[in-house]
Write a protein that holds these residues in place. Structure first.
Motif, PDB file in Angstrom:
ATOM      1  N   SER A  66       0.825  -1.219   0.000  1.00  0.00           N
ATOM      2  CA  SER A  66       0.000   0.000   0.000  1.00  0.00           C
ATOM      3  C   SER A  66       0.860   1.271   0.000  1.00  0.00           C
ATOM      4  CB  SER A  66      -0.946  -0.007   1.190  1.00  0.00           C
ATOM      5  OG  SER A  66      -0.193   0.026   2.377  1.00  0.00           O
ATOM      6  N   ASP A  67       2.182   1.110   0.115  1.00  0.00           N
ATOM      7  CA  ASP A  67       3.071   2.286   0.055  1.00  0.00           C
ATOM      8  C   ASP A  67       3.366   2.713  -1.382  1.00  0.00           C
ATOM      9  OD1 ASP A  67       3.187   2.297   2.758  1.00  0.00           O
ATOM     10  OD2 ASP A  67       5.187   1.374   2.920  1.00  0.00           O
ATOM     11  N   TYR A  68       2.879   1.944  -2.373  1.00  0.00           N
ATOM     12  CA  TYR A  68       3.277   2.220  -3.761  1.00  0.00           C
ATOM     13  C   TYR A  68       2.103   2.147  -4.734  1.00  0.00           C
ATOM     14  CZ  TYR A  68       8.074   1.699  -2.182  1.00  0.00           C
ATOM     15  OH  TYR A  68       9.260   1.871  -1.534  1.00  0.00           O
ATOM     16  N   TYR A  69       2.250   2.862  -5.833  1.00  0.00           N
ATOM     17  CA  TYR A  69       1.436   2.632  -7.022  1.00  0.00           C
ATOM     18  C   TYR A  69       2.286   1.827  -8.002  1.00  0.00           C
ATOM     19  CZ  TYR A  69      -2.039   6.097  -5.619  1.00  0.00           C
ATOM     20  OH  TYR A  69      -3.018   6.781  -4.967  1.00  0.00           O
ATOM     21  N   PHE A  70       1.664   0.866  -8.666  1.00  0.00           N
ATOM     22  CA  PHE A  70       2.391   0.067  -9.660  1.00  0.00           C
ATOM     23  C   PHE A  70       2.013   0.547 -11.061  1.00  0.00           C
ATOM     24  CE2 PHE A  70       2.616  -3.836 -12.401  1.00  0.00           C
ATOM     25  CZ  PHE A  70       4.006  -3.896 -12.437  1.00  0.00           C
ATOM     26  N   VAL A  71       3.045   0.924 -11.856  1.00  0.00           N
ATOM     27  CA  VAL A  71       2.829   1.350 -13.239  1.00  0.00           C
ATOM     28  C   VAL A  71       3.405   0.279 -14.148  1.00  0.00           C
ATOM     29  CG1 VAL A  71       3.115   3.243 -14.877  1.00  0.00           C
ATOM     30  CG2 VAL A  71       3.314   3.688 -12.421  1.00  0.00           C
ATOM     31  N   PRO A  72       2.572  -0.564 -14.751  1.00  0.00           N
ATOM     32  CA  PRO A  72       3.097  -1.613 -15.632  1.00  0.00           C
ATOM     33  C   PRO A  72       3.611  -0.999 -16.935  1.00  0.00           C
ATOM     34  CG  PRO A  72       0.704  -1.583 -15.756  1.00  0.00           C
ATOM     35  CD  PRO A  72       1.094  -0.540 -14.733  1.00  0.00           C
ATOM     36  N   THR A  73       4.570  -1.654 -17.561  1.00  0.00           N
ATOM     37  CA  THR A  73       5.088  -1.091 -18.818  1.00  0.00           C
ATOM     38  C   THR A  73       4.451  -1.720 -20.053  1.00  0.00           C
ATOM     39  OG1 THR A  73       6.928  -2.622 -18.728  1.00  0.00           O
ATOM     40  CG2 THR A  73       7.333  -0.402 -17.884  1.00  0.00           C
ATOM     41  N   ASN A  74       3.644  -2.753 -19.886  1.00  0.00           N
ATOM     42  CA  ASN A  74       3.019  -3.355 -21.082  1.00  0.00           C
ATOM     43  C   ASN A  74       1.784  -2.545 -21.502  1.00  0.00           C
ATOM     44  OD1 ASN A  74       1.434  -4.061 -18.944  1.00  0.00           O
ATOM     45  ND2 ASN A  74       1.069  -6.165 -19.622  1.00  0.00           N
ATOM     46  N   GLN A  75       2.018  -1.297 -21.833  1.00  0.00           N
ATOM     47  CA  GLN A  75       0.936  -0.407 -22.260  1.00  0.00           C
ATOM     48  C   GLN A  75       1.456   0.542 -23.342  1.00  0.00           C
ATOM     49  OE1 GLN A  75      -0.164   2.807 -19.484  1.00  0.00           O
ATOM     50  NE2 GLN A  75       1.137   1.839 -17.931  1.00  0.00           N
ATOM     51  N   LEU A  76       0.500   1.241 -23.957  1.00  0.00           N
ATOM     52  CA  LEU A  76       0.814   2.142 -25.070  1.00  0.00           C
ATOM     53  C   LEU A  76       1.918   3.148 -24.715  1.00  0.00           C
ATOM     54  CD1 LEU A  76       0.021   3.247 -27.909  1.00  0.00           C
ATOM     55  CD2 LEU A  76      -1.685   4.671 -26.749  1.00  0.00           C
ATOM     56  N   TYR A  77       1.934   3.604 -23.475  1.00  0.00           N
ATOM     57  CA  TYR A  77       2.878   4.651 -23.077  1.00  0.00           C
ATOM     58  C   TYR A  77       4.186   4.090 -22.508  1.00  0.00           C
ATOM     59  CZ  TYR A  77      -1.139   7.707 -23.763  1.00  0.00           C
ATOM     60  OH  TYR A  77      -2.202   8.380 -24.308  1.00  0.00           O
ATOM     61  N   LYS A  78       4.452   2.820 -22.806  1.00  0.00           N
ATOM     62  CA  LYS A  78       5.636   2.160 -22.252  1.00  0.00           C
ATOM     63  C   LYS A  78       6.927   2.986 -22.409  1.00  0.00           C
ATOM     64  CE  LYS A  78       8.155  -2.174 -22.841  1.00  0.00           C
ATOM     65  NZ  LYS A  78       7.927  -3.513 -23.426  1.00  0.00           N
ATOM     66  N   GLN A  79       7.201   3.413 -23.650  1.00  0.00           N
ATOM     67  CA  GLN A  79       8.478   4.103 -23.903  1.00  0.00           C
ATOM     68  C   GLN A  79       8.520   5.451 -23.194  1.00  0.00           C
ATOM     69  OE1 GLN A  79       8.824   4.182 -28.163  1.00  0.00           O
ATOM     70  NE2 GLN A  79       9.421   2.041 -28.270  1.00  0.00           N
ATOM     71  N   LYS A  80       7.361   6.080 -23.108  1.00  0.00           N
ATOM     72  CA  LYS A  80       7.287   7.375 -22.419  1.00  0.00           C
ATOM     73  C   LYS A  80       7.532   7.187 -20.917  1.00  0.00           C
ATOM     74  CE  LYS A  80       4.342  11.450 -22.695  1.00  0.00           C
ATOM     75  NZ  LYS A  80       3.016  11.947 -23.112  1.00  0.00           N
ATOM     76  N   ILE A  81       6.950   6.124 -20.368  1.00  0.00           N
ATOM     77  CA  ILE A  81       7.100   5.839 -18.935  1.00  0.00           C
ATOM     78  C   ILE A  81       8.566   5.572 -18.594  1.00  0.00           C
ATOM     79  CG2 ILE A  81       6.565   4.093 -17.169  1.00  0.00           C
ATOM     80  CD1 ILE A  81       3.754   3.874 -18.549  1.00  0.00           C
TER      81      ILE A  81
END
Ligand SMILES: [Zn+2]
Length: 496
Positions: free
Chosen positions: A448-463
């Motif tokens: 609960s201390d974190y948000y998880f941002v997966p990279t298998n999405q359209l904005y992968k390279q931007k992330i």
């Protein structure tokens, strides 16, 4: 303002009567600039009146106003034929991010006027066209480059601090256009040029995508298809045309085809697998100088880009679809530092002699057209963003990325230790970049201390570009986020 029901009823009746009088075959949408015989740029209020008038006059036009404050809003004009055909190519054009560059806006208003004519809507058989003719109304009203918060919007497409860019990216997210074009102007009358004795005099410069993370098929399509097509059209109409080229030739700077950063209006969509371009028309000595020529050349460029897109609809849909699938699925490394290099070729660069008034061609050796990676990273499966960092979380929420609270996966988690920071001059811009060491975290994290941002999405390279500490174009390279590297451990974690 209070309006009673009686007044509303009368107003409703009036609108009905007015609509009944207008048939789709008698649409007259003369743009404000044409009405003023090209003598003066269109004001914000004239622009709003015009696009609302076109909305009521044409069955193909839908105008939405996105309010910025009590007096200014960003109009988004959608041109669409509701003919039951799906599978159309979505094209988004945006102009006047820089308020003191008005001719792109005028060109797009001329385009609306043109497409409103009885026999000029065939393009809408293949395209849905989304136009944002004035991205920066405050700058436009004050004839300034920056917006009301003194931010250069065309360097804000990663942070999205401005409400204007949040609106533009929400519109992008709504339509996910396969193609976007950002219309600007360059200023050729600076003192450096007067001293040099020559200046640029090209009516239209057109630029493609240069960030090398972007699918090469998208980058090459520009040179193979769009660029020669538009060049032919523009030159045939008596305007001059060149590839978008950056570097102050008068002061001996090297020439290259723009930057590779993802914070501008072109590359920020390109990095999401969009076929994206920039148009640079020529600015005047003041906003009204040579306005007819400037606006008509922008209009013709916009129209040529649409004609080319319509003729190649299927190819472009295929190209973008492959690029977007590739982004989410690929495990290829992502370049986070790049440099323009000399590949041995020369550039024949046209300039106008201020003395003779004649065109001259310079042969330029200091020409750096090729982009190479100088540092790359392998993509992680995602990043963990500290939930307690309100600045980071606010950025995450306005960025249209998919993310979730907590992380319950079983990936290995790594953190970056910051060993030292070095001052580097990269692409001519001094920046502080860290040297890091990656190490695995073995202790248990509280999800609960974190948000998880997966990279298998359209904005992968931007992330990845944004969240790697060593990225030249990352969040940490902005003053607002420099605290991320001013500590011994980079607070954003990698999940692999
Ligand atoms: Zn500009």
């Amino acid at each position: 303002m209070n309006t009673n029901h009686f007044e509303l009823a009368i107003l409703g009746l009036l609108i009905l009567v007015l609509s009944a009088c207008q048939t789709p075959h008698s649409v007259n949408c003369t743009s404000p600039l044409e009405s003023k015989s090209f003598t003066e740029t269109t004001s914000h209020n004239e622009l709003i009146d015009f696009v609302l008038k076109c909305d009521s006059a044409s069955p193909f036009i839908q105008t939405s106003l996105y309010a910025l404050n009590d007096s200014l809003s960003i109009p988004v004009v959608e041109l669409r034929k509701n003919d039951g055909l799906n599978n159309k190519l979505n094209v988004m054009f945006m102009a006047q991010q820089h308020g003191n560059e008005p001719s792109g806006k005028e060109g797009l208003l001329l385009l609306i006027s043109y497409l409103c004519q009885d026999n000029q809507n065939q393009l809408l058989d293949s395209l849905n066209i989304i136009l944002i003719p004035q991205c920066n109304p405050f700058g436009a009203e004050h004839d300034t480059r920056r917006n009301g918060e003194n931010i250069d919007m065309n360097r804000d497409h990663l942070l999205l601090r401005t409400k204007e860019n949040q609106i533009i990216h929400a519109v992008f997210e709504k339509y996910l256009p396969e193609m976007t074009v950002d219309f600007h102007e360059y200023y050729p009358f600076g003192d450096d040029w007067i001293e040099f004795g020559y200046r640029k005099n090209i009516d239209i410069q057109l630029g493609g995508l240069t960030n090398i993370n972007i699918d090469p098929a998208l980058r090459n399509y520009f040179y193979e298809n769009t660029f020669p097509f538009v060049k032919q059209k523009i030159e045939a109409a008596g305007f001059s045309f060149f590839e978008y080229t950056l570097g102050n030739f008068a002061t001996g700077e090297r020439l290259r085809h723009s930057t590779v950063d993802v914070n501008d209006g072109r590359q920020s969509f390109g990095i999401a697998g969009t076929y994206s371009m920039i148009v640079e028309g020529i600015n005047g000595r003041d906003s009204n100088d040579e306005l007819e020529r400037r606006s008509k050349s922008q209009f013709l460029t916009a129209l040529s880009l649409l004609e080319n897109a319509a003729a190649n609809k299927t190819a472009l849909q295929h190209l973008v679809s492959l690029a977007r699938k590739g982004i989410a699925q690929s495990n290829d490394s992502i370049a986070i530092r790049m440099e323009h290099i000399d590949n041995g070729s020369q550039l024949y660069y046209p300039l106008l002699s201020l003395k003779s008034g004649k065109d001259t061609v310079f042969v330029v050796d200091d020409y750096h057209p090729k982009v190479v990676a100088t540092l790359s990273v392998l993509p992680p499966s995602g990043y963990l963003i500290p939930a307690g960092d309100s600045l980071l979380v606010a950025w995450l929420k306005r960025s249209n990325f998919s993310f979730a609270g907590g992380y319950l996966g079983d990936g290995n988690i790594f953190e970056y230790r910051i060993l030292l920071k070095t001052e580097t001059t990269a692409e001519g811009i001094p920046s502080i970049l860290p040297v890091v060491e990656k190490q695995q975290i073995t202790s248990q994290l509280n999800p609960s201390d974190y948000y998880f941002v997966p990279t298998n999405q359209l904005y992968k390279q931007k992330i990845i570009t944004a969240l790697e500490p060593q990225s030249m174009y990352g969040l940490a390279s902005y003053q607002q986020f420099s605290y991320l590297i001013n500590q011994s451990h980079f607070p954003i974690l990698r999940v692999e």
